[in-house]
Design an enzyme around this catalytic site. Structure first.
Site, PDB file in Angstrom:
ATOM      1  N   GLY A  40       0.790  -1.239   0.000  1.00 56.99           N
ATOM      2  CA  GLY A  40       0.000   0.000   0.000  1.00 56.99           C
ATOM      3  C   GLY A  40       0.818   1.283   0.000  1.00 56.99           C
ATOM      4  N   LYS A  52      -6.550  10.646   6.910  1.00 52.42           N
ATOM      5  CA  LYS A  52      -7.992  10.870   6.791  1.00 52.42           C
ATOM      6  C   LYS A  52      -8.742  10.254   7.964  1.00 52.42           C
ATOM      7  CE  LYS A  52      -6.592  13.007   4.056  1.00 52.42           C
ATOM      8  NZ  LYS A  52      -5.268  13.208   3.424  1.00 52.42           N
ATOM      9  N   GLY A 177       5.896  24.888   7.232  1.00 56.15           N
ATOM     10  CA  GLY A 177       5.340  24.640   5.901  1.00 56.15           C
ATOM     11  C   GLY A 177       3.816  24.690   5.917  1.00 56.15           C
ATOM     12  N   GLY A 179       1.647  23.943   3.714  1.00 57.43           N
ATOM     13  CA  GLY A 179       1.174  23.185   2.562  1.00 57.43           C
ATOM     14  C   GLY A 179       0.102  22.204   2.999  1.00 57.43           C
ATOM     15  N   ASP A 310       5.058   9.200  -7.508  1.00 55.89           N
ATOM     16  CA  ASP A 310       5.810  10.295  -6.883  1.00 55.89           C
ATOM     17  C   ASP A 310       7.269  10.342  -7.339  1.00 55.89           C
ATOM     18  OD1 ASP A 310       3.548  10.900  -5.450  1.00 55.89           O
ATOM     19  OD2 ASP A 310       4.465  10.709  -3.461  1.00 55.89           O
ATOM     20  N   ALA A 318      -1.936  10.406  -4.876  1.00 58.21           N
ATOM     21  CA  ALA A 318      -2.170   8.972  -5.017  1.00 58.21           C
ATOM     22  C   ALA A 318      -2.928   8.641  -6.299  1.00 58.21           C
ATOM     23  CB  ALA A 318      -2.946   8.460  -3.804  1.00 58.21           C
ATOM     24  N   HIS A 442     -32.263  19.072  -5.620  1.00 61.12           N
ATOM     25  CA  HIS A 442     -32.463  20.084  -4.588  1.00 61.12           C
ATOM     26  C   HIS A 442     -32.969  19.423  -3.314  1.00 61.12           C
ATOM     27  CE1 HIS A 442     -33.486  23.855  -2.674  1.00 61.12           C
ATOM     28  NE2 HIS A 442     -34.656  23.311  -2.341  1.00 61.12           N
TER      29      HIS A 442
HETATM   30  P1  FAD Z   1       4.513   5.372  -2.439  1.00 58.35           P
HETATM   31  O1  FAD Z   1       3.117   5.331  -1.969  1.00 58.35           O
HETATM   32  O2  FAD Z   1       5.472   6.230  -1.696  1.00 58.35           O
HETATM   33  O3  FAD Z   1       5.020   3.868  -2.449  1.00 58.35           O
HETATM   34  C1  FAD Z   1       6.322   3.525  -2.750  1.00 58.35           C
HETATM   35  C2  FAD Z   1       6.629   2.187  -2.102  1.00 58.35           C
HETATM   36  O4  FAD Z   1       7.869   1.717  -2.634  1.00 58.35           O
HETATM   37  C3  FAD Z   1       6.819   2.245  -0.597  1.00 58.35           C
HETATM   38  O5  FAD Z   1       5.978   1.325   0.029  1.00 58.35           O
HETATM   39  C4  FAD Z   1       8.291   1.882  -0.381  1.00 58.35           C
HETATM   40  O6  FAD Z   1       8.510   1.115   0.804  1.00 58.35           O
HETATM   41  C5  FAD Z   1       8.577   1.051  -1.612  1.00 58.35           C
HETATM   42  N1  FAD Z   1       9.984   1.035  -1.999  1.00 58.35           N
HETATM   43  C6  FAD Z   1      10.802   2.098  -2.227  1.00 58.35           C
HETATM   44  N2  FAD Z   1      12.009   1.685  -2.645  1.00 58.35           N
HETATM   45  C7  FAD Z   1      11.957   0.334  -2.680  1.00 58.35           C
HETATM   46  C8  FAD Z   1      12.894  -0.674  -3.050  1.00 58.35           C
HETATM   47  N3  FAD Z   1      14.113  -0.357  -3.495  1.00 58.35           N
HETATM   48  N4  FAD Z   1      12.505  -1.962  -2.940  1.00 58.35           N
HETATM   49  C9  FAD Z   1      11.266  -2.293  -2.503  1.00 58.35           C
HETATM   50  N5  FAD Z   1      10.341  -1.399  -2.173  1.00 58.35           N
HETATM   51  C10 FAD Z   1      10.671  -0.090  -2.261  1.00 58.35           C
HETATM   52  N6  FAD Z   1      -2.263  11.855  -1.859  1.00 58.35           N
HETATM   53  C11 FAD Z   1      -3.552  11.975  -2.212  1.00 58.35           C
HETATM   54  O7  FAD Z   1      -3.869  11.874  -3.406  1.00 58.35           O
HETATM   55  N7  FAD Z   1      -4.537  12.191  -1.288  1.00 58.35           N
HETATM   56  C12 FAD Z   1      -4.247  12.315   0.028  1.00 58.35           C
HETATM   57  O8  FAD Z   1      -5.158  12.499   0.840  1.00 58.35           O
HETATM   58  C13 FAD Z   1      -2.899  12.217   0.439  1.00 58.35           C
HETATM   59  N8  FAD Z   1      -2.569  12.308   1.737  1.00 58.35           N
HETATM   60  C14 FAD Z   1      -1.257  12.191   2.106  1.00 58.35           C
HETATM   61  C15 FAD Z   1      -0.945  12.337   3.452  1.00 58.35           C
HETATM   62  C16 FAD Z   1       0.374  12.239   3.870  1.00 58.35           C
HETATM   63  C17 FAD Z   1       0.698  12.391   5.331  1.00 58.35           C
HETATM   64  C18 FAD Z   1       1.397  11.946   2.906  1.00 58.35           C
HETATM   65  C19 FAD Z   1       2.816  11.804   3.357  1.00 58.35           C
HETATM   66  C20 FAD Z   1       1.084  11.808   1.576  1.00 58.35           C
HETATM   67  C21 FAD Z   1      -0.238  11.939   1.161  1.00 58.35           C
HETATM   68  N9  FAD Z   1      -0.603  11.826  -0.183  1.00 58.35           N
HETATM   69  C22 FAD Z   1      -1.909  11.972  -0.555  1.00 58.35           C
HETATM   70  C23 FAD Z   1       0.389  11.568  -1.225  1.00 58.35           C
HETATM   71  C24 FAD Z   1       0.378  10.076  -1.607  1.00 58.35           C
HETATM   72  O9  FAD Z   1       0.619   9.310  -0.450  1.00 58.35           O
HETATM   73  C25 FAD Z   1       1.435   9.798  -2.660  1.00 58.35           C
HETATM   74  O10 FAD Z   1       1.229  10.642  -3.776  1.00 58.35           O
HETATM   75  C26 FAD Z   1       1.356   8.354  -3.122  1.00 58.35           C
HETATM   76  O11 FAD Z   1       1.526   7.462  -2.056  1.00 58.35           O
HETATM   77  C27 FAD Z   1       2.424   8.070  -4.196  1.00 58.35           C
HETATM   78  O12 FAD Z   1       2.340   6.742  -4.592  1.00 58.35           O
HETATM   79  P2  FAD Z   1       3.593   5.940  -5.160  1.00 58.35           P
HETATM   80  O13 FAD Z   1       3.077   4.596  -5.518  1.00 58.35           O
HETATM   81  O14 FAD Z   1       4.262   6.738  -6.197  1.00 58.35           O
HETATM   82  O15 FAD Z   1       4.627   5.831  -3.958  1.00 58.35           O
HETATM   83  P1  NAI Z   2       3.605  21.097   0.048  1.00 59.48           P
HETATM   84  O1  NAI Z   2       4.415  21.271  -1.159  1.00 59.48           O
HETATM   85  O2  NAI Z   2       2.132  20.966  -0.061  1.00 59.48           O
HETATM   86  O3  NAI Z   2       3.831  22.346   1.022  1.00 59.48           O
HETATM   87  C1  NAI Z   2       5.096  22.692   1.511  1.00 59.48           C
HETATM   88  C2  NAI Z   2       5.030  24.098   2.055  1.00 59.48           C
HETATM   89  O4  NAI Z   2       6.246  24.355   2.729  1.00 59.48           O
HETATM   90  C3  NAI Z   2       4.882  25.146   0.957  1.00 59.48           C
HETATM   91  O5  NAI Z   2       3.909  26.083   1.352  1.00 59.48           O
HETATM   92  C4  NAI Z   2       6.266  25.760   0.885  1.00 59.48           C
HETATM   93  O6  NAI Z   2       6.265  27.116   0.473  1.00 59.48           O
HETATM   94  C5  NAI Z   2       6.721  25.635   2.331  1.00 59.48           C
HETATM   95  N1  NAI Z   2       8.160  25.638   2.540  1.00 59.48           N
HETATM   96  C6  NAI Z   2       9.126  25.105   1.737  1.00 59.48           C
HETATM   97  N2  NAI Z   2      10.342  25.297   2.302  1.00 59.48           N
HETATM   98  C7  NAI Z   2      10.119  25.933   3.481  1.00 59.48           C
HETATM   99  C8  NAI Z   2      10.962  26.378   4.524  1.00 59.48           C
HETATM  100  N3  NAI Z   2      12.272  26.193   4.476  1.00 59.48           N
HETATM  101  N4  NAI Z   2      10.411  26.995   5.585  1.00 59.48           N
HETATM  102  C9  NAI Z   2       9.055  27.184   5.650  1.00 59.48           C
HETATM  103  N5  NAI Z   2       8.207  26.784   4.693  1.00 59.48           N
HETATM  104  C10 NAI Z   2       8.736  26.154   3.628  1.00 59.48           C
HETATM  105  O7  NAI Z   2       4.258  19.872   0.818  1.00 59.48           O
HETATM  106  P2  NAI Z   2       3.746  18.977   2.020  1.00 59.48           P
HETATM  107  O8  NAI Z   2       2.658  19.658   2.756  1.00 59.48           O
HETATM  108  O9  NAI Z   2       4.959  18.554   2.742  1.00 59.48           O
HETATM  109  O10 NAI Z   2       3.135  17.719   1.265  1.00 59.48           O
HETATM  110  C11 NAI Z   2       3.960  16.923   0.407  1.00 59.48           C
HETATM  111  C12 NAI Z   2       3.168  16.312  -0.689  1.00 59.48           C
HETATM  112  O11 NAI Z   2       2.270  15.342  -0.206  1.00 59.48           O
HETATM  113  C13 NAI Z   2       2.374  17.341  -1.445  1.00 59.48           C
HETATM  114  O12 NAI Z   2       2.966  17.490  -2.710  1.00 59.48           O
HETATM  115  C14 NAI Z   2       1.010  16.792  -1.572  1.00 59.48           C
HETATM  116  O13 NAI Z   2       0.662  16.667  -2.916  1.00 59.48           O
HETATM  117  C15 NAI Z   2       1.049  15.426  -0.919  1.00 59.48           C
HETATM  118  N6  NAI Z   2      -0.063  15.360   0.015  1.00 59.48           N
HETATM  119  C16 NAI Z   2      -1.331  15.378  -0.503  1.00 59.48           C
HETATM  120  C17 NAI Z   2      -2.413  15.403   0.328  1.00 59.48           C
HETATM  121  C18 NAI Z   2      -3.764  15.480  -0.266  1.00 59.48           C
HETATM  122  O14 NAI Z   2      -3.898  15.257  -1.458  1.00 59.48           O
HETATM  123  N7  NAI Z   2      -4.804  15.758   0.507  1.00 59.48           N
HETATM  124  C19 NAI Z   2      -2.280  15.354   1.775  1.00 59.48           C
HETATM  125  C20 NAI Z   2      -0.902  15.374   2.212  1.00 59.48           C
HETATM  126  C21 NAI Z   2       0.140  15.345   1.340  1.00 59.48           C
END
Ligand code: FAD
Ligand code: NAI
Length: 463
Positions: A40, A52, A177, A179, A310, A318, A442
């Site tokens: 996952g 969430k 941050g 963000g 990513d 995601a 509505h």
């Molecule tokens: P990942 O989900 O990062 O998966 C990569 C996997 O590869 C990992 O399990 C890792 O262990 C594995 N891996 C890495 N290198 C190796 C290796 N060499 N061998 C074997 N396994 C390996 N996005 C949304 O759209 N909606 C959200 O609400 C949202 N909320 C988020 C909340 C948080 C706190 C965070 C941190 C991120 C959130 N995101 C959200 C972003 C989302 O999680 C990522 O965009 C998404 O997981 C990317 O998917 P991925 O498959 O590219 O990589």
């Molecule tokens: P982000 O890119 O959303 O926000 C980072 C923030 O930090 C920006 O406002 C930036 O200007 C600021 N920043 C950068 N350098 C800084 C510094 N040195 N000091 C102070 N502020 C600074 O990144 P975030 O929140 O870490 O999330 C990472 C990624 O995870 C995002 O790209 C997002 O797409 C994904 N994510 C998505 C979610 C969703 O879809 N609901 C939920 C959580 C994460």
């Protein structure tokens, strides 16, 4: 023993596991390498799903302590059982990651447990065993970006991973941050009782979001008690047993100040994770931001090696990773999968939510595209009034000449669900008038979308 596959996917996040399942559905022999104990990826284990779960639980707590009284519901003696809340979050994650394991079994995807390293095109080493495949897919995701002078220990100075695991509500949480992560997790801990200060380098929050929406959003968050220090940079953070001392100064120069915190959440973005993958030795090129460089069909410069999610360019979301995984699997099976990058919705799951798709007003101005704007406030929507959730508005941008939808931005209740209608409309190349002439039930929040579409032509009915 060496096993041969059509496809080996490295990483079982939304990009990787979905790619593996789709490729298997199309009749390919597929393995997926994952080093984490559960499938996952970031999303299911330490990202989308646990955040969430806590957002929902903390919202319910906030309702019980604040909002319900307004509805004539008197709830006395509300207490917080954080241990139970965290355990519930763990159950939610557990069910989701087991679900992916089930899907792997159902689709006959082999989970190769361990760390994958690419030896060359066609060869992946997994903890000492070499497996071969026609195609290799890099789906290794991303990790939290570090900040010099702010050493993460995941106890006092945490990334999102530590912030999802706190076993006590901090008295003062400082978020670096403003963000998506900072505001979602800042909201969680604010609702549960923490004082929350968000320090942001830029002079605005959520860069990339339509500025009008971001400004209104910040005002709402401030009413909820979040404090902001914009245009400020953190130069150091020193953790002790009792807390953290941060040093910050104006981004444009000026006197440094110190801030005391119990917990610091570092959330300044994420960077591609490709450590130990052997990309250099395999000759896979990276771009200027260390993302795996791919062409429009997810192929790297090395034939037979592809990348999604990513780890490559584009929004770190995601659903973007999933859609890329599907499109690539279909291409590997000889079909014509593709991703429409112009229509990828983004949602911030605070209350109210922020959702957007397509271009912002600033982007249209910068590109010199003439547009019309239609806006409608939730204050004028009957359902929002009935719910007591009247903050925010719907904003629709359409081409001035053709009326084709160019972007939509929603700040308001269930914005993340409402945006789907506009994403679908954009995917079909609809005009604002098409949305406006569609019959909407509505009373529903969606009527605010219809009214904003009507407002594009200056003919909203309820304002
Ligand atoms: P990942 O989900 O990062 O998966 C990569 C996997 O590869 C990992 O399990 C890792 O262990 C594995 N891996 C890495 N290198 C190796 C290796 N060499 N061998 C074997 N396994 C390996 N996005 C949304 O759209 N909606 C959200 O609400 C949202 N909320 C988020 C909340 C948080 C706190 C965070 C941190 C991120 C959130 N995101 C959200 C972003 C989302 O999680 C990522 O965009 C998404 O997981 C990317 O998917 P991925 O498959 O590219 O990589
Ligand atoms: P982000 O890119 O959303 O926000 C980072 C923030 O930090 C920006 O406002 C930036 O200007 C600021 N920043 C950068 N350098 C800084 C510094 N040195 N000091 C102070 N502020 C600074 O990144 P975030 O929140 O870490 O999330 C990472 C990624 O995870 C995002 O790209 C997002 O797409 C994904 N994510 C998505 C979610 C969703 O879809 N609901 C939920 C959580 C994460």
């Amino acid at each position: 023993m060496t096993e041969s596959y059509d496809v080996i996917v490295i990483g079982a996040g939304p990009g990787g596991y979905v790619c593996a399942i789709r490729a298997a559905q199309l009749g390919l022999r597929v393995a997926c390498v994952e080093k984490r104990a559960t499938l996952g990826g970031t999303c299911l284990n330490v990202g989308c799903i646990p955040s969430k779960a806590l957002l929902h639980s903390s919202e319910s707590y906030d309702d019980a302590t604040h909002a319900l009284a307004d509805h004539g519901i008197v709830v006395a003696g509300v207490t917080l059982d954080l241990t139970r809340m965290q355990a519930r979050k763990g159950d939610v994650v557990g069910a989701n990651v087991k679900g992916v394991e089930f899907l792997f079994r159902k689709n006959k995807v082999t989970w190769l447990k361990g760390t994958g390293r690419i030896l060359a095109a066609g060869q992946v080493d997994v903890d000492g065993t070499v497996h071969t495949a026609k195609h290799i897919v890099i789906a290794t995701g991303s990790e939290s970006t570090p900040l010099p002078g702010v050493p993460v220990d995941e106890k006092r100075i945490v990334t999102s991973t530590g912030a999802l695991e706190l076993n006590a509500v901090p008295k003062h949480l400082v978020v670096i941050g403003a963000g998506v992560i900072g505001l979602e997790l800042g909201s969680v801990w604010r609702r549960l009782g923490a004082e929350v200060t968000v320090i942001e380098y830029l002079d605005r929050i959520v860069p990339g979001i339509d500025t009008e929406v971001a400004t209104a959003f910040q005002r709402i968050l401030m009413k909820q008690g979040l404090k902001f220090r914009l245009g400020t940079k953190v130069t150091s953070a020193v953790a002790s047993d009792t807390g953290v001392t941060l040093t910050a100064e104006p981004a444009k120069g000026g006197d440094a100040t110190q801030i005391e915190a119990d917990i610091v959440l570092l959330a300044i973005g994420r960077r591609p994770y490709t450590e130990g993958l052997g990309l250099e030795a395999a000759g896979v090129a990276l771009d200027e931001r260390n993302r795996v460089k791919t062409d429009a069909h997810f192929a790297t410069n090395v034939p037979g090696i592809y990348a999604v999610g990513d780890a490559i360019a584009g929004p770190m979301l995601a659903h973007k990773a999933e859609d890329e995984g599907v499109a690539l699997a279909e291409r590997l099976a000889g079909q014509a999968g593709h991703v429409n990058y112009a229509v990828i919705p983004g949602v911030i799951y605070t209350w109210p939510e922020v959702a957007s798709v397509g271009q912002t007003e600033e982007e249209l101005k910068a590109a010199g595209i003439a547009y019309n704007v239609g806006k409608f406030p939730f204050l004028a929507n009957g359902r929002a009034r009935a719910m007591g959730s009247t903050e925010g508005f719907v904003k629709i941008l359409s081409d001035k000449a053709t009326d084709r939808l160019l972007g939509a931005h929603i700040l308001g209740p269930d914005a993340g669900t409402l945006i789907a209608e506009l994403a679908l409309a954009m995917e079909f190349g609809a005009s604002a008038e098409d949305v406006a002439r569609t019959c909407h039930a509505h009373p529903s929040l969606n009527e605010a979308v219809k009214e904003a579409a009507l407002a594009v032509a200056g003919r909203a009915l309820h304002i």
